[in-house]
Design an enzyme around this catalytic site. Structure first.
Site, PDB file in Angstrom:
ATOM      1  CB  ALA A 120      -0.917  -0.006   1.211  1.00  0.00           C
ATOM      2  CE1 TYR A 150       8.950  -2.444   1.284  1.00  0.00           C
ATOM      3  CE2 TYR A 150       7.006  -1.101   1.730  1.00  0.00           C
ATOM      4  CZ  TYR A 150       7.610  -2.345   1.635  1.00  0.00           C
ATOM      5  OH  TYR A 150       6.874  -3.478   1.888  1.00  0.00           O
ATOM      6  CG  ASN A 179      -0.427  -1.500   7.795  1.00  0.00           C
ATOM      7  OD1 ASN A 179       0.782  -1.329   7.762  1.00  0.00           O
ATOM      8  ND2 ASN A 179      -1.293  -0.540   7.594  1.00  0.00           N
ATOM      9  CE  LYS A 193       5.804  -3.688   8.152  1.00  0.00           C
ATOM     10  NZ  LYS A 193       4.883  -4.589   7.519  1.00  0.00           N
ATOM     11  CD  GLN A 219      -0.295   8.038  13.960  1.00  0.00           C
ATOM     12  OE1 GLN A 219      -0.868   8.920  14.566  1.00  0.00           O
ATOM     13  NE2 GLN A 219       0.859   7.538  14.369  1.00  0.00           N
ATOM     14  CB  THR A 220      -6.788   6.146  10.240  1.00  0.00           C
ATOM     15  OG1 THR A 220      -6.623   6.902   9.029  1.00  0.00           O
ATOM     16  CG2 THR A 220      -7.585   6.933  11.243  1.00  0.00           C
ATOM     17  NE  ARG A 221      -0.439   3.681   8.165  1.00  0.00           N
ATOM     18  CZ  ARG A 221      -0.362   4.998   8.315  1.00  0.00           C
ATOM     19  NH1 ARG A 221      -1.450   5.713   8.477  1.00  0.00           N
ATOM     20  NH2 ARG A 221       0.800   5.606   8.269  1.00  0.00           N
TER      21      ARG A 221
HETATM   22  P1  NAD Z   1       9.820 -10.095   6.384  1.00  0.00           P
HETATM   23  O1  NAD Z   1      10.888  -9.059   6.556  1.00  0.00           O
HETATM   24  O2  NAD Z   1       9.398 -10.852   7.593  1.00  0.00           O
HETATM   25  O3  NAD Z   1      10.226 -11.135   5.256  1.00  0.00           O
HETATM   26  C1  NAD Z   1      11.004 -10.805   4.140  1.00  0.00           C
HETATM   27  C2  NAD Z   1      12.100 -11.837   4.031  1.00  0.00           C
HETATM   28  O4  NAD Z   1      12.890 -11.547   2.875  1.00  0.00           O
HETATM   29  C3  NAD Z   1      13.067 -11.830   5.235  1.00  0.00           C
HETATM   30  O5  NAD Z   1      13.079 -13.082   5.877  1.00  0.00           O
HETATM   31  C4  NAD Z   1      14.403 -11.482   4.616  1.00  0.00           C
HETATM   32  O6  NAD Z   1      15.508 -12.173   5.212  1.00  0.00           O
HETATM   33  C5  NAD Z   1      14.211 -11.930   3.174  1.00  0.00           C
HETATM   34  N1  NAD Z   1      15.192 -11.277   2.315  1.00  0.00           N
HETATM   35  C6  NAD Z   1      15.579  -9.969   2.334  1.00  0.00           C
HETATM   36  N2  NAD Z   1      16.577  -9.771   1.454  1.00  0.00           N
HETATM   37  C7  NAD Z   1      16.813 -10.973   0.857  1.00  0.00           C
HETATM   38  C8  NAD Z   1      17.750 -11.411  -0.121  1.00  0.00           C
HETATM   39  N3  NAD Z   1      18.649 -10.564  -0.663  1.00  0.00           N
HETATM   40  N4  NAD Z   1      17.733 -12.715  -0.494  1.00  0.00           N
HETATM   41  C9  NAD Z   1      16.863 -13.599   0.069  1.00  0.00           C
HETATM   42  N5  NAD Z   1      15.957 -13.236   1.011  1.00  0.00           N
HETATM   43  C10 NAD Z   1      15.941 -11.945   1.403  1.00  0.00           C
HETATM   44  O7  NAD Z   1       8.579  -9.336   5.715  1.00  0.00           O
HETATM   45  P2  NAD Z   1       7.074  -9.819   5.509  1.00  0.00           P
HETATM   46  O8  NAD Z   1       6.224  -8.994   6.411  1.00  0.00           O
HETATM   47  O9  NAD Z   1       6.974 -11.293   5.568  1.00  0.00           O
HETATM   48  O10 NAD Z   1       6.823  -9.300   4.015  1.00  0.00           O
HETATM   49  C11 NAD Z   1       6.816 -10.152   2.876  1.00  0.00           C
HETATM   50  C12 NAD Z   1       6.570  -9.327   1.631  1.00  0.00           C
HETATM   51  O11 NAD Z   1       5.352  -8.592   1.759  1.00  0.00           O
HETATM   52  C13 NAD Z   1       7.654  -8.280   1.347  1.00  0.00           C
HETATM   53  O12 NAD Z   1       7.862  -8.213  -0.040  1.00  0.00           O
HETATM   54  C14 NAD Z   1       7.049  -6.996   1.834  1.00  0.00           C
HETATM   55  O13 NAD Z   1       7.590  -5.870   1.173  1.00  0.00           O
HETATM   56  C15 NAD Z   1       5.580  -7.214   1.517  1.00  0.00           C
HETATM   57  N6  NAD Z   1       4.695  -6.406   2.384  1.00  0.00           N
HETATM   58  C16 NAD Z   1       4.501  -6.738   3.686  1.00  0.00           C
HETATM   59  C17 NAD Z   1       3.662  -5.962   4.472  1.00  0.00           C
HETATM   60  C18 NAD Z   1       3.407  -6.302   5.915  1.00  0.00           C
HETATM   61  O14 NAD Z   1       2.587  -5.622   6.535  1.00  0.00           O
HETATM   62  N7  NAD Z   1       4.037  -7.308   6.488  1.00  0.00           N
HETATM   63  C19 NAD Z   1       3.028  -4.836   3.925  1.00  0.00           C
HETATM   64  C20 NAD Z   1       3.271  -4.511   2.602  1.00  0.00           C
HETATM   65  C21 NAD Z   1       4.088  -5.313   1.815  1.00  0.00           C
END
Ligand code: NAD
Length: 333
Positions: A120, A150, A179, A193, A219-221
């Site tokens: 988002a 990002y 989120n 988070k 702030q809202t989410r």
């Molecule tokens: P997270 O940080 O727990 O998991 C991401 C994983 O990617 C980590 O374990 C990290 O070690 C791995 N990683 C990073 N760089 C790497 C590399 N070079 N090679 C191999 N692995 C690598 O995050 P998450 O919350 O599980 O998020 C997963 C996906 O969802 C991400 O793409 C994130 O941007 C997206 N996302 C998550 C949220 C949320 O609220 N959690 C919101 C928006 C988008």
């Protein structure tokens, strides 16, 4: 049972990836997990788990080898608002490399379908200035003015997915998470988070104590439990929709309300102390699920209070386990 597929989950050592692997295994698939690290709180249920650095093209080729049907590309350098506002250059560089190399490696290795986890944070910031925000529809990402670093990097990777379909007919799916929270997620160390950080702070505070909140808390989410997230990912992968889709709830709360819900669950009364210098991100953000409902006939439905109850319980227990281990260490000295 559905037909068994060969699936790759990148970021399988992370929060959402770990939950997804568990669910895909329970559904009877063969799963390879890839990450820079193993999951922190529980062993992975993947058939194969490889430690690879997906910023490198050769590691992406290894990850996608062996006739994979589908790739869930969740690997990313990311964290909460404090983290993503502090490190624009390294986050952008790392994620651009991961996404560009993963798309190309998956295409070269004949993967049938590729899902990109967007965010988002791609939405135009000027449409998120009011706490009473109008829920964001997918087209609100343009004209582009996303979160610096990002958000820009995610928005461009979405475009790259579209180009891969247009130029190569490579099947891509694009999911914009709002989120995600739940048990087995980072709750300390700077990458956590708001729901996890607040749960940790409430668990640590003495009854009648104080809790620090970044910003004025108005702030809202909206927040989605990881179980809903995993269900949505599988449904979007199976759908024939190639453009970006929101995946979130539309249950909007202020951060102050989020704190009240967690305090209620913990049975604690705490005084809120607002740190107006702390990062708070956009003023308001909510998901419009009209398109998601239309495409999938489904949307996330687990209420925040219900999801926070399991999340708080897990974080409070983890903290207790950690404290017990530390005091054992001290008494052993
Ligand atoms: P997270 O940080 O727990 O998991 C991401 C994983 O990617 C980590 O374990 C990290 O070690 C791995 N990683 C990073 N760089 C790497 C590399 N070079 N090679 C191999 N692995 C690598 O995050 P998450 O919350 O599980 O998020 C997963 C996906 O969802 C991400 O793409 C994130 O941007 C997206 N996302 C998550 C949220 C949320 O609220 N959690 C919101 C928006 C988008």
């Amino acid at each position: 049972m559905q037909t068994q597929k060969r699936l790759l989950v990148t970021g399988a050592g992370g929060f959402i990836g770990h939950h997804l692997v568990r669910r895909l295994k329970a559904d009877g698939h063969w799963v390879r997990g890839v990450d820079l690290k193993y999951p922190e709180y529980e062993a992975s249920s993947a058939d194969e788990f490889e430690i690879l650095d997906l910023r490198k093209a050769e590691d992406c080729l290894l990850a996608t080898r062996g006739g994979m049907d589908e790739v869930y590309n969740l690997a990313a350098d990311m964290g909460g608002i404090g983290y993503i506002t502090a490190f624009h250059a390294s986050i952008s560089r790392n994620n651009i490399l991961i996404n560009a190399h993963m798309l190309e490696a998956a295409r070269q290795n004949g993967v049938k379908r590729f899902l990109f986890s967007s965010s988002a944070c791609v939405y135009n910031q000027s449409k998120q200035k009011d706490p009473e925000v109008k829920p964001l529809r997918e087209e609100d990402a343009y004209p582009a003015d996303p979160e610096p670093g990002y958000g820009w990097e995610k928005l461009f990777a979405e475009e790259l997915c579209r180009y891969y379909y247009k130029d190569y007919g490579f099947e891509t799916r694009i999911v914009r998470f709002h989120n995600v929270y739940g048990p087995l997620g980072t709750y300390e160390g700077g990458k956590e988070k708001a729901p996890a950080a607040i749960s940790r702070k409430v668990a640590a505070a003495p009854v009648g104590g104080e809790i620090e909140i970044w910003g004025d808390g108005e702030q809202t989410r909206s927040f989605m439990l990881v179980d809903d997230c995993v269900e949505g990912l599988i449904r979007i992968m199976a759908s024939d929709y190639r453009d970006a889709l929101n995946l979130g709830t539309d249950e909007l709360v202020t951060i102050n309300e989020l704190v009240d819900i967690v305090c209620n669950i913990a049975g604690k009364r705490l005084t809120k102390r607002h740190d107006l210098t702390g990062p708070q991100g956009v003023r308001g953000r909510n998901s419009d699920n009209t398109l998601l409902r239309k495409v999938l006939g489904w949307e996330p439905s687990i209420h925040l209070a219900q999801g926070l109850a399991v999340t708080y319980k897990w974080i409070a227990l983890e903290r207790k386990k950690k404290e017990a281990a530390q005091s054992e260490l001290v008494s052993a000295r």
